[in-house]
Every structure is written in structure tokens, then in C-alpha cells.
Write an enzyme that holds these catalytic residues in place. Structure first.
Site, PDB file in Angstrom:
ATOM      1  N   CYS A   2      47.635  25.216  33.578  1.00  0.00           N
ATOM      2  CA  CYS A   2      48.927  24.695  33.125  1.00  0.00           C
ATOM      3  C   CYS A   2      49.365  25.449  31.876  1.00  0.00           C
ATOM      4  O   CYS A   2      48.651  26.288  31.358  1.00  0.00           O
ATOM      5  CB  CYS A   2      48.797  23.218  32.777  1.00  0.00           C
ATOM      6  N   ARG A  27      52.469  29.917  34.669  1.00  0.00           N
ATOM      7  CA  ARG A  27      51.085  29.407  34.619  1.00  0.00           C
ATOM      8  C   ARG A  27      50.896  28.195  35.512  1.00  0.00           C
ATOM      9  O   ARG A  27      49.774  27.790  35.793  1.00  0.00           O
ATOM     10  CB  ARG A  27      50.722  29.024  33.179  1.00  0.00           C
ATOM     11  N   TRP A  74      50.021  22.742  36.802  1.00  0.00           N
ATOM     12  CA  TRP A  74      49.433  23.246  38.059  1.00  0.00           C
ATOM     13  C   TRP A  74      48.375  22.198  38.391  1.00  0.00           C
ATOM     14  O   TRP A  74      47.324  22.143  37.748  1.00  0.00           O
ATOM     15  CB  TRP A  74      48.812  24.624  37.829  1.00  0.00           C
ATOM     16  N   ASN A  98      45.871  21.445  29.047  1.00  0.00           N
ATOM     17  CA  ASN A  98      45.567  22.492  30.026  1.00  0.00           C
ATOM     18  C   ASN A  98      44.051  22.564  30.130  1.00  0.00           C
ATOM     19  O   ASN A  98      43.362  22.748  29.133  1.00  0.00           O
ATOM     20  CB  ASN A  98      46.119  23.858  29.576  1.00  0.00           C
ATOM     21  N   GLY A  99      43.528  22.378  31.341  1.00  0.00           N
ATOM     22  CA  GLY A  99      42.073  22.456  31.542  1.00  0.00           C
ATOM     23  C   GLY A  99      41.626  21.339  32.478  1.00  0.00           C
ATOM     24  O   GLY A  99      42.422  20.772  33.220  1.00  0.00           O
ATOM     25  N   GLU A 483      43.711  46.261  47.364  1.00  0.00           N
ATOM     26  CA  GLU A 483      44.749  45.802  46.427  1.00  0.00           C
ATOM     27  C   GLU A 483      46.074  45.594  47.156  1.00  0.00           C
ATOM     28  O   GLU A 483      46.772  44.597  46.929  1.00  0.00           O
ATOM     29  CB  GLU A 483      44.892  46.806  45.283  1.00  0.00           C
ATOM     30  N   LYS A 487      48.078  42.037  47.275  1.00  0.00           N
ATOM     31  CA  LYS A 487      49.486  41.916  46.861  1.00  0.00           C
ATOM     32  C   LYS A 487      50.300  41.238  47.953  1.00  0.00           C
ATOM     33  O   LYS A 487      51.080  40.337  47.702  1.00  0.00           O
ATOM     34  CB  LYS A 487      50.067  43.298  46.552  1.00  0.00           C
ATOM     35  N   GLU A 490      49.252  37.402  48.630  1.00  0.00           N
ATOM     36  CA  GLU A 490      49.441  36.413  47.550  1.00  0.00           C
ATOM     37  C   GLU A 490      50.916  36.123  47.270  1.00  0.00           C
ATOM     38  O   GLU A 490      51.237  35.082  46.701  1.00  0.00           O
ATOM     39  CB  GLU A 490      48.730  36.826  46.273  1.00  0.00           C
ATOM     40  N   HIS A 506      33.697  48.650  63.211  1.00  0.00           N
ATOM     41  CA  HIS A 506      32.581  47.670  63.188  1.00  0.00           C
ATOM     42  C   HIS A 506      33.082  46.234  63.228  1.00  0.00           C
ATOM     43  O   HIS A 506      32.338  45.317  62.878  1.00  0.00           O
ATOM     44  CB  HIS A 506      31.730  47.918  61.951  1.00  0.00           C
ATOM     45  N   LYS A 604      48.775  32.416  36.965  1.00  0.00           N
ATOM     46  CA  LYS A 604      48.652  33.763  36.409  1.00  0.00           C
ATOM     47  C   LYS A 604      47.257  34.007  35.850  1.00  0.00           C
ATOM     48  O   LYS A 604      46.703  35.082  36.005  1.00  0.00           O
ATOM     49  CB  LYS A 604      49.683  33.975  35.288  1.00  0.00           C
TER      50      LYS A 604
HETATM   51  C1  AGP Z   1      46.306  39.553  41.022  1.00  0.00           C
HETATM   52  O1  AGP Z   1      47.563  39.880  41.565  1.00  0.00           O
HETATM   53  C2  AGP Z   1      46.044  38.079  41.000  1.00  0.00           C
HETATM   54  N1  AGP Z   1      47.049  37.377  40.332  1.00  0.00           N
HETATM   55  C3  AGP Z   1      44.640  37.727  40.582  1.00  0.00           C
HETATM   56  O2  AGP Z   1      43.781  38.245  41.572  1.00  0.00           O
HETATM   57  C4  AGP Z   1      44.157  38.254  39.203  1.00  0.00           C
HETATM   58  O3  AGP Z   1      43.999  39.656  39.245  1.00  0.00           O
HETATM   59  C5  AGP Z   1      42.797  37.620  38.906  1.00  0.00           C
HETATM   60  O4  AGP Z   1      42.963  36.224  38.821  1.00  0.00           O
HETATM   61  C6  AGP Z   1      42.156  38.143  37.621  1.00  0.00           C
HETATM   62  O5  AGP Z   1      42.968  37.823  36.516  1.00  0.00           O
HETATM   63  P1  AGP Z   1      42.616  38.507  35.083  1.00  0.00           P
HETATM   64  O6  AGP Z   1      42.788  39.986  35.269  1.00  0.00           O
HETATM   65  O7  AGP Z   1      43.593  37.912  34.124  1.00  0.00           O
HETATM   66  O8  AGP Z   1      41.182  38.162  34.761  1.00  0.00           O
END
Ligand code: AGP
Length: 609
Positions: A2, A27, A74, A98-99, A483, A487, A490, A506, A604
Site C-alpha cells: 500500500c 503501489r 492493495w 502499509n505491511g 523479460e 512484460k 503482467e 524438450h 510496484k
Molecule cells: C517487473 O516488471 C515487475 N514489476 C516485477 O517483476 C519487479 O521487477 C520485481 O518485483 C522486483 O522489484 P525490485 O526490482 O524493486 O526488487
């Protein structure tokens, strides 16, 4: 995860809180709320949905409240709803959090048995109830908060307002990030600095176990266990970030803006770690002789940062002949890791707050390893707890899908590989200078690659209905395939799997039919012929090939779509092959009407396990 924000000072607080919540919305964004001091006590507005939904409920005109706190959620415990939205209030105590309070059921049962009444299903609500319990025993607010904190297990960054102490805010920190902002007769707290950048660039990042009391007249920091924390002035950091860095500046989404910032952010990251007169890496701020002593590297990260680590492992082993292990943080922390003498542990984390990465870093440190972190946020927990820090100079990254941080992470890993190579005698100065020059010329190649965006959109238009994607790459571009798949999945919610092209036969090849788009990262390097064979295998099964290549002519009759990238040194191809994949994911998601900057279920920075 959050976002929380608080203000106390001489201005009307509500606009500051709402603006702060807007900047924290990435967030978490399933509900939001604010609390503010009004003549009668504490006013509260809460709403399910986004900040815009909350704004509809705010009193007009804004109350003259000069103290307030806000929250964007969140959900962890309790469905998204107005009832479960923060702030949570009990008898004149308002709290945002937050937590996760891990022992909240036990605390809740105890408080219920003592006659406390709960309104929500959240873990957070035990915090104001505990504070009230101690206020009723006659403790002053600060002591009541400390007493309550002693019961809490888990991670928390908490903002607190007590009716009993007007124009005062309290903040508690353990395990979740919390920044304190310093203005003129005004103070702020926020889950991250970007929320209050329009008002100040001076911050202190709170440490675990600290409690802050702030009024317009000043701010004190002390430890909840009673140790007084003298205000350590040198801990005030001044960031060179600007408010405009956290605005879209004409782009439809932060993610698109951040993709287009990469030619600048890679160049700025390079400047910080290269000696331009020598055309070599500078000392990277590391102690002299440190690199020679390193015998092995362990790189640990999550998500996109993990993919950067994989690219780094290829490059470091190639240029420095140094063995590198790369691990997912959530696995590493529980597998009783081996850390031999001479091992350097490297964490890679954009936010510097990812719980799994922090835990892995702490485990490595506990086992006696030297710890270096590659991080994007000054003063973040990872940067404060590591022995050494290399900062990516990507600036605030707001889009949940990481883009510019990724290429800046790779930049630092390339420079580190050159530095290790030279220090270990595995790379001649001449070769190191040549590679550094290639790195320094990247900005131009990235700029060229970004121009493919217009040609990618029509390709994306043909792919929005796909049910699943396969991404293939070889060697240093295998992590780029991973990667690209991350992208896409997500932000567009379309299933996508990245795999080493040689691994396709495989198992993954079974996924291929006439409807399966197969994105192939195919730069003309020493594995080009191999990847051409993989393309043939896909074509033979009716798959649709989208090729990312700098040799379009070689693929003219094999690929259904070709996205051309510039010719760069084979070792640098990840910098130009990842950008079309970022853009492809972006355009597909945008065409599908997905919430590109705030995808469902994601946050994030994952500050909880
Ligand atoms: C990447 O697009 C994602 N949002 C996620 O995988 C992110 O890279 C991961 O949570 C790691 O975050 P950080 O680099 O802040 O540790």
C-alpha cells in the site's frame, strides 16, 4: 503493498494528501481514504476504487484542516471495500498502514475479549485499538503508541493521528519503507519520496524500530524500545529528482514515458560509473583492491531485476572469467545457501524494498558475505543495509512494469564485468576501452530502436486476441526472452512463456499451433544459425513468427513480422532487443484497454513476503 502519506504544517492538508496518494497509487489501488483534523475531532473519507473515486466524497470546500493522513490500498486481509479501506479509526485514533500484522488474529481476539469493537476484516484495525487501550490506561500518545508497537509482529509503516494531540502526527516503521520529508514549518511522511517531491527534496528514511513525532514546530525521532534517536542531520538526504520526473509529461502512460527515457537513463547511469577521459570504468566507489579478491559472485533478485542478473551473469563470465550464480530471491533465502570464501553477494532491486530480496541480502550478510546492491532508490532499505551500493540513475520509475530500471541495471552489470575483467587480468585495457566505447555509444542505438514504436503498433493490433505467446532467445538474449514474456503477461494478462530456444523441443514446442505467436529474439550473433533452425521448427508447426533482428533480409521469408533493431556489438544486443519487447507488450496491453501503469493484482514494490 500500500501507500501511506501524512502532512502537518501551515497549509490546508487535503490537497497535499490527495496529490500524494495520486503519486502513490501505483503501489496499490483497490481502495483509498484520508483522515484530517477538523474542529470536532477527526474527519474521515474512504472509498472503494481509485483516488478519483475518493475525491468524489471529499467535503467541498476542503476543511481548513492542516493535519492529515492518507492511504491507498492493495488488499492483503479483507476484500477491497470502503469498510476495509484505511484510515481505520477507534475512539479518536486514526491509523494508516502499509505491511502485514502477522499476529493480528491473536491480538484481535484479546482485544475483543476486553470489549473492543471492530468494524473491518483487516489486520490493521488492531493498531488503533491497541493504542486506544493504552491511552485509556492514562499513557500519553507517544508512550501509548510505543506500548502498542511492542505487541505487533510483522512488517509495518504506520501513520497515526490522535485527537488527544492536535496538529501532531506520529509515524512508526518496521520492515516497510517510510520516508520523512522536511519543509518550512511543515513535515511529511510517505511510503516513498516521490509522493512528496513537489514540496521537498529533503528526506530521512526511517529505520526499523523508530517512532517519529511531527508538528509544525519540529520533528523528533526516537526508538520504540526507548533508545533516544538523536536527529542525525547527516542522514538527511537531498535527492536530485524533480516533480516532473513523476508526471507523465504528455505520454498516455508512465510506462511509455519510461520506455522512451532509456536512451537518457542508460547514458546517465554510465556517466556515474565510467571515467570518460580514460574510457574505462571508474572505481565505482568500491574500495581499492576489492574486486581482485572476489572469487565468485552470487546475484539474487526478483522478476525483471532477476532477468537483469541473468544477462549480467553471461557478460561477467565472458569478460571477467568469474563464476556467477544467479538465484530468485524467494528461493535463495530458504535453501541454506553456500557462501564460500571470496564470494561477493549482489542484490539487484529497483525499489530497494522488495521483501524477498532484502531477506536474501540479510541472509548473505548474516553468513559473512560482502554485499553489494544495485539499486535505484537512494536511501532505500537495500542501499542502507548493503556494504556497497551502485545506483542506477534511472530516476523514479512509476510504471509497475519495470523498463528503464532494467536497462540501467544491465548497464551497471556490464561496467562491473569490465571492471572485474581488467582487475583480474582477464580483459586487456585495449579491449576494455573498446567495450566501454561501445557502451558509451548505446544511447544513439537506443534512440534508433525507440523509433520502431510506430511499426510495432500495427503488429500489436494483430496480436491482441492471441490466447498465449512463446518467447524464444539464445545465449545472452535468453533472459531477454524471459523479460519480454514477463512484460506481456503482467500488463496484458495474456499467458506468455519465455524459454531458451534450444529448449523448445524438450516440451514447449507442444504449445505451438496456427494461433500461437512466437516472438524470437534473433540478433545476428554466433547463435544466429541455431535460432534460424528454431524458427523453421516453429514454422513447420504453423506457428506465427515475430522476429526481433538486425538481419531482416535473412528472415524475410521466414517471419510473419520483423522488427528491425540496429547493429550493435553482439554482447550489447540485449539493450536493443529488449526495447521492442517492452513496446510490443505496451501496445498490446493499451490496445486491450488494460490498466498499463497499474495492472491488476500487482504492486510496484512487493514489500511483503
Ligand atoms: C517487473 O516488471 C515487475 N514489476 C516485477 O517483476 C519487479 O521487477 C520485481 O518485483 C522486483 O522489484 P525490485 O526490482 O524493486 O526488487
Amino acid at each position: 503493498m500500500c501507500g501511506i502519506v501524512g502532512y502537518v504544517g501551515e497549509k490546508v492538508s487535503l490537497p497535499i494528501l490527495i496529490e500524494g496518494l495520486r503519486r502513490l497509487e501505483y503501489r496499490g489501488y483497490d481502495s483509498a481514504g484520508i483522515a484530517y483534523r477538523n474542529g470536532k475531532g477527526i474527519g474521515v473519507c474512504k472509498a472503494k476504487g481509485k483516488i478519483g473515486d475518493l475525491e468524489q466524497l471529499l467535503p467541498v470546500p476542503f476543511p481548513e484542516a492542516r493535519t492529515g493522513l492518507g492511504h491507498t490500498r492493495w488488499a492483503t486481509h479483507g476484500m477491497p471495500s470502503a469498510r476495509n479501506a484505511h484510515p481505520h479509526v477507534a475512539d479518536g485514533v486514526a491509523v494508516v498502514h502499509n505491511g502485514i500484522i502477522e499476529n493480528y488474529q491473536e491480538l484481535k481476539q484479546e482485544l475483543l475479549s476486553e470489549g473492543h469493537r471492530f468494524l473491518s476484516e483487516t489486520d490493521t484495525e488492531v493498531i488503533p485499538q491497541l493504542i486506544v487501550k493504552y491511552l485509556k490506561k492514562g499513557l500519553p500518545p507517544t508512550d501509548a503508541i510505543k506500548a502498542a508497537a511492542a505487541h505487533l509482529k510483522g512488517s509495518y509503516a504506520v501513520g497515526i493521528m490522535c485527537e488527544a494531540q492536535p496538529d501532531t502526527l506520529f509515524a512508526l516503521k518496521k520492515g516497510s519503507p517510510l520516508a520523512l520529508g522536511f519543509g518550512e514549518n511543515e513535515y511529511f511522511f510517505a511510503s516513498d519520496m516521490t509522493a512528496i517531491l513537489p514540496y521537498t527534496r529533503k528526506f530521512i528514511l526511517m529505520e526499523d524500530g523508530q517512532i517519529c513525532t511531527m508538528t509544525p514546530r519540529g520533528l523528533t525521532l526516537e526508538y520504540t524500545n526507548g533508545d533516544a534517536a538523536v536527529m542525525v542531520v547527516e542522514k538527511i538526504i537531498e535527492v536530485d529528482w524533480t516533480p516532473s520526473m513523476t508526471e507523465k509529461e504528455g505520454y498516455e502512460h508512465f510506462m511509455l514515458k519510461e520506455i522512451h527515457e532509456q536512451q537518457r537513463t542508460v547514458a546517465e547511469t554510465l556517466q556515474g560509473c565510467t571515467d570518460l577521459s580514460q574510457q574505462l570504468p571508474n572505481d565505482l566507489g568500491l574500495p581499492a583492491g576489492m574486486l581482485q579478491k572476489v572469487r565468485r559472485l552470487q546475484i539474487v533478485a526478483c522478476g525483471t531485476s532477476y532477468h537483469a542478473g541473468l544477462v549480467g551473469s553471461y557478460i561477467i563470465e565472458r569478460f571477467a572469467r568469474l563464476p556467477v550464480d544467479v538465484a530468485i530471491a524467494s528461493e535463495y533465502r530458504y535453501r541454506d545457501p553456500l557462501l564460500e570464501e571470496g564470494t561477493l553477494f549482489i542484490s539487484i532491486t529497483q525499489s530497494g524494498e522488495t521483501a524477498d530480496t532484502l531477506a536474501a541480502q540479510r541472509e548473505a550478510k548474516r553468513r559473512g558475505a560482502a554485499v553489494l546492491t544495485i539499486c535505484n532508490v537512494p536511501g532505500s532499505t537495500a542501499s542502507r543495509e548493503a556494504d556497497y551500493v551502485l545506483y542506477t540513475k534511472a530516476g523514479p520509475e512509476i510504471g509497475v512494469a519495470s523498463t528503464k530500471a532494467f536497462t540501467s541495471q544491465m548497464t551497471l552489470l556490464y561496467v562491473l564485468a569490465l571492471a572485474f575483467g581488467v582487475q583480474r587480468g582477464a580483459l586487456s585495457l585495449e579491449d576494455a576501452r573498446s567495450c566501454t566505447a561501445q557502451l558509451l555509444s548505446l544511447a544513439g542505438h537506443i534512440e534508433t530502436t525507440l523509433k520502431t514504436s510506430d511499426s510495432i503498433r500495427p503488429v500489436a493490433e494483430t496480436l491482441t486476441g492471441a490466447k498465449g505467446f512463446l518467447y524464444l532467445g539464445r545465449g545472452i538474449n535468453y533472459p531477454i526472452a524471459l523479460e519480454g514474456a514477463l512484460k506481456l503477461k503482467e500488463i496484458s494478462y495474456i499467458p506468455a512463456e519465455g524459454c531458451p530456444a534450444g529448449e523448445m523441443k524438450h516440451g514447449p514446442i507442444a504449445l505451438i499451433d496456427g494461433q500461437t505467436p512466437v516472438v524470437v529474439v534473433a540478433p545476428a550473433d554466433d547463435l544466429f544459425e541455431k535460432i534460424l533452425s528454431n524458427i523453421e521448427e516453429v514454422k513447420a508447426r504453423g506457428g506465427r513468427i515475430i522476429a526481433i533482428t538486425n538481419k531482416p533480409a535473412s528472415l524475410a521469408h521466414k517471419a510473419d513480422a520483423i522488427i528491425e533493431v540496429p547493429d550493435v556489438h553482439p554482447a550489447l544486443t540485449p539493450f536493443v532487443t529488449v526495447i521492442p519487447l517492452q513496446l510490443l507488450a505496451y501496445h498490446i496491453a493499451a490496445l486491450k484497454g488494460c490498466d498499463v501503469d497499474q495492472p491488476r493484482n500487482l504492486a510496484k514494490s512487493v514489500t511483503v513476503e
